[in-house]
Design a protein around this motif. Structure first.
Motif, short mmCIF file in Angstrom:
data_model
loop_
_atom_site.label_atom_id
_atom_site.label_comp_id
_atom_site.label_asym_id
_atom_site.label_seq_id
_atom_site.Cartn_x
_atom_site.Cartn_y
_atom_site.Cartn_z
N ASP A 8 1.06 -1.16 0.35
CA ASP A 8 0.15 -0.25 0.18
C ASP A 8 0.71 1.28 -0.23
O ASP A 8 0.93 2.00 -0.55
CB ASP A 8 -0.87 -0.44 1.14
CG ASP A 8 -2.14 -0.86 1.59
OD1 ASP A 8 -2.61 -1.91 0.14
OD2 ASP A 8 -2.93 -1.29 2.18
N THR A 9 1.83 1.58 0.75
CA THR A 9 2.71 1.91 1.17
C THR A 9 4.01 3.02 -0.27
O THR A 9 3.48 4.42 -0.58
CB THR A 9 3.23 2.31 2.15
OG1 THR A 9 3.04 1.98 3.63
CG2 THR A 9 4.62 3.73 2.72
N ASP A 48 -1.98 8.36 4.78
CA ASP A 48 -1.49 8.97 3.84
C ASP A 48 -0.76 10.23 3.72
O ASP A 48 0.28 10.11 2.76
CB ASP A 48 -3.08 10.65 3.00
CG ASP A 48 -4.09 9.32 2.91
OD1 ASP A 48 -4.07 7.69 2.72
OD2 ASP A 48 -5.31 9.84 2.58
N SER A 49 -0.09 10.62 4.93
CA SER A 49 0.51 11.31 4.47
C SER A 49 2.15 10.86 5.40
O SER A 49 3.25 11.21 4.69
CB SER A 49 0.86 12.74 6.16
OG SER A 49 -0.93 13.29 6.17
N GLY A 59 5.85 14.78 -0.73
CA GLY A 59 5.62 15.86 0.19
C GLY A 59 6.47 17.24 0.19
O GLY A 59 6.82 17.42 -0.99
N ILE A 60 7.53 17.98 1.24
CA ILE A 60 7.89 19.19 1.02
C ILE A 60 9.47 18.12 0.94
O ILE A 60 9.59 17.77 1.44
CB ILE A 60 7.96 19.68 2.65
CG1 ILE A 60 6.61 19.98 3.05
CG2 ILE A 60 8.65 21.00 1.91
CD1 ILE A 60 6.09 20.78 4.36
N LYS A 61 10.13 19.66 -0.12
CA LYS A 61 11.08 18.66 -0.69
C LYS A 61 12.21 20.17 0.26
O LYS A 61 11.41 21.38 0.08
CB LYS A 61 11.25 19.03 -2.24
CG LYS A 61 10.59 18.32 -2.82
CD LYS A 61 10.62 16.83 -2.52
CE LYS A 61 10.24 15.79 -3.62
NZ LYS A 61 10.49 14.16 -3.49
N MET A 62 13.44 19.63 0.30
CA MET A 62 13.93 20.40 0.93
C MET A 62 15.05 21.35 -0.26
O MET A 62 15.70 20.36 -1.08
CB MET A 62 15.52 19.66 1.77
CG MET A 62 16.31 20.46 2.05
SD MET A 62 15.97 21.56 3.33
CE MET A 62 15.65 20.32 5.15
#
Length: 410
Positions: free
Chosen positions: A112-113, A260-261, A270-273
């Motif tokens: 799933d992940t 989901d997060s 998600g947030i990228k550096m």
């Protein structure tokens, strides 16, 4: 979990020794049989003449009185004793039914992940995998049963479909199509696809006309549609026939709103550096404002994230300390629990398959020393913190990790 690899290696060695002993025993018995076959062939061709020779008469008495008893002892000799003894000893370290089920559920969680289809997993086509290993029809069927026993009909459908597909491709197995269709048809019904459940049940009856439950289910499914004012005949027979083998359903929602997060984070989403932010991340030696125990031996600290500030400490534990903590924790590892929000009772949860153990400060000098090091690095006291926790996860091959409160030490 790596210990299990070496346990299995030792069992294979023991099994080979048993096979070698059995082969040696059979070789000796065959030699006896060939020699006696030649003797009986000669003796029965002329019994009177054969026994007329006093040496033959003596040797016949000797064989029947002594040598056949030796052969009996040889046949009764238990060459498997050493192997069985070793197996009995090692069985204490074998995984339990719960361990096997947990590992299966962990595999489905990975599915799933990382949004992997069942065939990719079955064929061993996993991203980043160093070793290619495939799942047999029986493996797929057992995964489906694990999901079914947990009322997880979504994964039951995925793995029963894969088992059927491999069967239809000609993979040899003791599993029958009827067995897989039995689980698949009912799980599809539980997913709300009544028409496809009817189609699969018809297939089940076609391959096993004596399947009474399938006939009962077919009658029930048809009545269900009639009560809903729908026909049990598909609008397009070809469509339903083509869909009878594989279908992908939406994964059911559950109460883990953060699912989901964390799954997206695992996939690297998600947030990228940015490069600018990454440029503000550094490595340093940390002595916690010249703490007396860290002046000579400061900790290696690495910035992992800027906001919130997350750091990683390298080589905080020595190899000897890690091995000692593993030694203390291993006999106590047990399925991790969560507190039921309704009853307040500690219970297992299907989303937490790790095993954990708790070590008190006074159990060993190593535990005390690690706790003291945590205080030195963080500037916090551990008197009111949780005990030192050691846990291993099915997803991480039972790799040991040591945690203290919200601080994670690797």
């Amino acid at each position: 979990m790596t210990d299990l690899i070496y346990i299995e290696k030792d069992l294979v060695k023991s099994l080979k020794e048993y096979i070698k002993a059995e082969e040696s025993k059979l070789t000796e018995i065959k030699s006896w049989a060939e020699k006696l076959n030649q003797l009986t062939h000669i003796s029965t061709s002329d019994p009177e003449g054969y026994l007329g020779h006093p040496v033959n008469a003596y040797k016949l008495m000797k064989r029947l009185n002594t040598e056949w008893l030796k052969l009996e002892s040889l046949v009764l000799q238990q060459t498997s004793d050493a192997f069985i003894a070793n197996l009995s000893i090692q069985r204490e370290n074998f995984p339990t039914d719960e361990d096997e089920s947990g590992a299966g559920k962990a595999l489905m969680r990975l599915q799933d992940t990382y949004r992997l289809d069942s065939e990719s997993i079955s064929k061993g086509r996993l991203p980043g995998a160093q070793h290619i290993v495939s799942l047999t029809v029986d493996d797929c069927f057992e995964l489906g049963k694990i999901a079914y026993n947990d009322a997880d009909y979504y994964h039951t459908v995925l793995w029963m479909q894969q088992a059927l597909k491999q069967l239809e491709e000609g993979e040899p197995s003791v599993l029958t199509q009827a067995e897989a269709l039995d689980y698949l048809s009912y799980s599809v019904y539980q997913m709300g696809d009544i028409r496809r459940a009817i189609d699969l049940t018809k297939r089940l009856i076609a391959v096993d006309p004596t399947h009474l439950r399938a006939q009962s289910n077919l009658h029930y499914f048809k009545n269900f549609l009639h009560e809903e004012g729908q026909s049990d005949q598909p609008a397009n027979e070809d469509y339903y026939q083509s869909q009878s083998k594989e279908e992908v359903y939406m994964r059911p929602e559950n109460y883990l709103t953060e699912r989901d997060s964390y799954e997206s984070l695992c996939r690297g989403e998600g947030i990228k550096m940015t490069n600018r932010r990454r440029g503000r991340l550094f490595c340093r030696y940390h002595n916690n404002n010249n703490h007396p125990r860290l002046i000579i031996a400061p900790m290696k600290e690495e910035d992992e994230w800027d906001s919130p500030h997350i750091v990683r400490y390298h080589e905080m534990l020595s190899d000897a300390e890690i091995e000692k903590i593993k030694e203390l924790a291993k006999p106590r590892l047990a399925r991790a629990t969560v507190r039921d929000p309704k009853t307040g009772v500690l219970t297992v949860a299907n989303y937490r398959v790790s095993k954990s153990a708790w070590l008190d400060d006074d159990e060993d000098p190593v535990v005390n020393r690690v706790n003291q090091r945590i205080e030195d690095i963080t500037g916090l006291e551990v008197d009111t913190a949780e005990l030192l926790q050691v846990f291993g996860s099915h997803l991480l091959n039972l790799q040991y990790k040591v945690t203290k409160g919200l601080q994670v030490i690797t």
